[in-house]
Each structure stands twice: as C-alpha cells, then as structure tokens.
Design an enzyme around this catalytic site. Structure first.
Site, PDB file in Angstrom:
ATOM      1  N   HIS A   1       5.714   6.238  10.977  1.00  0.00           N
ATOM      2  CA  HIS A   1       6.900   5.604  11.536  1.00  0.00           C
ATOM      3  C   HIS A   1       7.276   6.171  12.897  1.00  0.00           C
ATOM      4  CE1 HIS A   1       7.822   4.327   7.183  1.00  0.00           C
ATOM      5  NE2 HIS A   1       7.221   3.360   7.841  1.00  0.00           N
TER       6      HIS A   1
ATOM      7  N   HIS B   1       1.218  -5.463   5.002  1.00  0.00           N
ATOM      8  CA  HIS B   1       1.521  -4.853   3.706  1.00  0.00           C
ATOM      9  C   HIS B   1       2.898  -4.203   3.818  1.00  0.00           C
ATOM     10  CE1 HIS B   1      -2.855  -5.246   3.797  1.00  0.00           C
ATOM     11  NE2 HIS B   1      -2.819  -5.236   2.478  1.00  0.00           N
TER      12      HIS B   1
ATOM     13  N   SER C   1       8.639   0.357   7.171  1.00  0.00           N
ATOM     14  CA  SER C   1       8.210  -0.196   8.461  1.00  0.00           C
ATOM     15  C   SER C   1       8.986  -1.442   8.866  1.00  0.00           C
ATOM     16  CB  SER C   1       6.709  -0.496   8.423  1.00  0.00           C
ATOM     17  OG  SER C   1       5.968   0.663   8.153  1.00  0.00           O
TER      18      SER C   1
ATOM     19  N   GLU D   1       3.780  -9.316   1.717  1.00  0.00           N
ATOM     20  CA  GLU D   1       3.671  -8.354   0.621  1.00  0.00           C
ATOM     21  C   GLU D   1       3.110  -9.085  -0.599  1.00  0.00           C
ATOM     22  OE1 GLU D   1       3.263  -5.507  -1.858  1.00  0.00           O
ATOM     23  OE2 GLU D   1       3.815  -5.094   0.233  1.00  0.00           O
TER      24      GLU D   1
ATOM     25  N   ASP E   1      -1.370 -12.320   0.554  1.00  0.00           N
ATOM     26  CA  ASP E   1      -2.360 -11.398   1.092  1.00  0.00           C
ATOM     27  C   ASP E   1      -2.237 -11.346   2.614  1.00  0.00           C
ATOM     28  OD1 ASP E   1      -4.601 -10.036   1.934  1.00  0.00           O
ATOM     29  OD2 ASP E   1      -5.996 -11.115   0.638  1.00  0.00           O
ATOM     30  N   GLY E   2      -1.750 -10.247   3.114  1.00  0.00           N
ATOM     31  CA  GLY E   2      -1.573 -10.111   4.552  1.00  0.00           C
ATOM     32  C   GLY E   2      -2.877 -10.141   5.324  1.00  0.00           C
TER      33      GLY E   2
ATOM     34  N   ASP F   1      -1.375  -1.422   6.864  1.00  0.00           N
ATOM     35  CA  ASP F   1      -1.345  -0.216   6.035  1.00  0.00           C
ATOM     36  C   ASP F   1      -1.491  -0.603   4.565  1.00  0.00           C
ATOM     37  OD1 ASP F   1      -1.093   2.343   5.084  1.00  0.00           O
ATOM     38  OD2 ASP F   1       1.087   2.416   5.288  1.00  0.00           O
TER      39      ASP F   1
END
Length: 223
Positions: free
Chosen positions: A19, A43, A101, A119, A144-145, A165
C-alpha cells in the site's frame, strides 16, 4: 479454490509495503489535474477491514505491520503520507480499521476518476459492494479479474493503474499472472501494472520473475 480471505492478513507487513507503493503511484498520477484516470483492481478483496473482527484478531498480523508505525512521529515523508491515510479512516485515533487497496485508491483519487473493482469470492464481493455504497466513481463486479482484463482494456481514460494481487492459493496463479499481463500489455501498452507475489514458492517465483523480465515492455521494476 476460494479459501483465501485477506481479512486474516489485513495490515500486515506485506500490506504496508504494497500500500505504500500504491500510494506513491497514485499520488504521482493524480498530479495531472484534469487528466482522466482509471484504477483497476483484479483481486480487490472486501475493500476495508475491521481489525477488531475475529479473523483479523486470530493471528493479529497487523501487530507486525501497520501497528508498528501507528504512533511513530519520525517517519520519512512517503511513509508518513501512507500512515496519515490509514489514520484518516480511524477518526477516533484508535487503530480499528484498515483500508484495503480499493479504499486507499478511493481516498486518493478525485471525483472525475473511476475505480473498477473485481472480486471472485462471493462473500468478499458482497462486502466490497457494501463498502463502495453509492460512490458513483466505483464499479464493483463479482468475477475473475484476470479474465476481465481482456474485456475492459484499454480503458476510455487512456491512463490507468492496474493492481494485480491474486491469492496464489493455487500454483496456476503464477502462470496466470504472466499470461494476463502479456495480454494486458498488448491491449494497453501505456498502462501501469503493479503485480504482487509472495516469496514462499521460491521456484515458482523465480520462473515468474524470469518471464516478467522477458516481456517486451518499456520499463520494468522487479523487487
């Protein structure tokens, strides 16, 4: 597999590093006033985390992360800015909430900027949507990102930070990261991509890094 829940790890030392880098990138990008910008998180997790909740308190990983910086008055400017942002979501002065995030991005980005959050876990996706509330800048999708990048790139804003991530709970995530980046950089070569990986599966990490270094991109920083 959908067993990974970031709430168990929120605010730990890895989050501090991730971060801090995110804050520095976004602060740089928003300096161009009037320039459209999109933040994409493949994610995104739950958005923000209650450090008093049972899952966060199970191992109290935040004690070795954000808690060690919370009361410090001698931090360098970049780190101080990150801690100040965390303090802003804890107005009572006690460390009880940790921004993920998406929450960090929402704090830094302006009204004209947009956030697109993905997500896959249904529970966390629901929490993410509740966290986003009625903020018109934010679009939340359960899905699904990795797969989404093919459809959403390039963004209409032509400027974007893409945070990647994944949980790496399956080894295929290491190869999926590379294939997703290869596709993304072909479709949107001028984008900024921040990719995170755990230093646990040393062989998998070594292969991942070598593949990243072999990508034909303009600039690459591997740490």
């Amino acid at each position: 597999m959908l067993s990974y829940r970031h709430a168990f790890h929120a605010g730990n030392h890895a989050d501090v590093l991730k971060h801090l880098v995110q804050v520095l990138i976004l602060q740089y990008l928003v300096k161009k006033e009037g320039k459209a910008l999109r933040y994409i998180d493949t994610h995104a997790g739950a958005g923000s985390y209650d450090l008093r909740a049972a899952n966060a308190c199970k191992n109290r990983e935040f004690d070795s992360g954000i808690a060690r910086l919370w009361q410090r008055a001698d931090l360098p400017p970049a780190l101080d800015a990150y801690v100040a942002l965390v303090r802003s979501v804890n107005p009572a002065g006690q460390l009880v909430q940790y921004p993920g995030s998406p929450a960090i991005a929402a704090k830094i980005l302006h009204a004209s900027h947009r956030l697109h959050l993905f997500e896959l876990h249904p529970g966390d996706a629901s929490k993410l949507a509740r966290w986003a509330g009625r903020d018109r800048r934010i679009k939340v999708e359960q899905g699904d990102g990795f797969a989404a990048l093919k459809a959403i790139l390039p963004p209409i804003e032509k400027r974007a930070l893409v945070m990647i991530d994944p949980p790496y709970e399956v080894k295929s995530d290491y190869t999926t990261v590379v294939s997703a980046l290869q596709l993304a950089t072909r479709k949107f070569a001028t984008g900024i991509y921040a990719v995170w990986y755990p230093l646990l599966e040393r062989e998998s990490v070594s292969v991942l890094v070598k593949k990243l270094e072999a990508m034909p991109v303009k600039s690459l920083l591997v740490e």
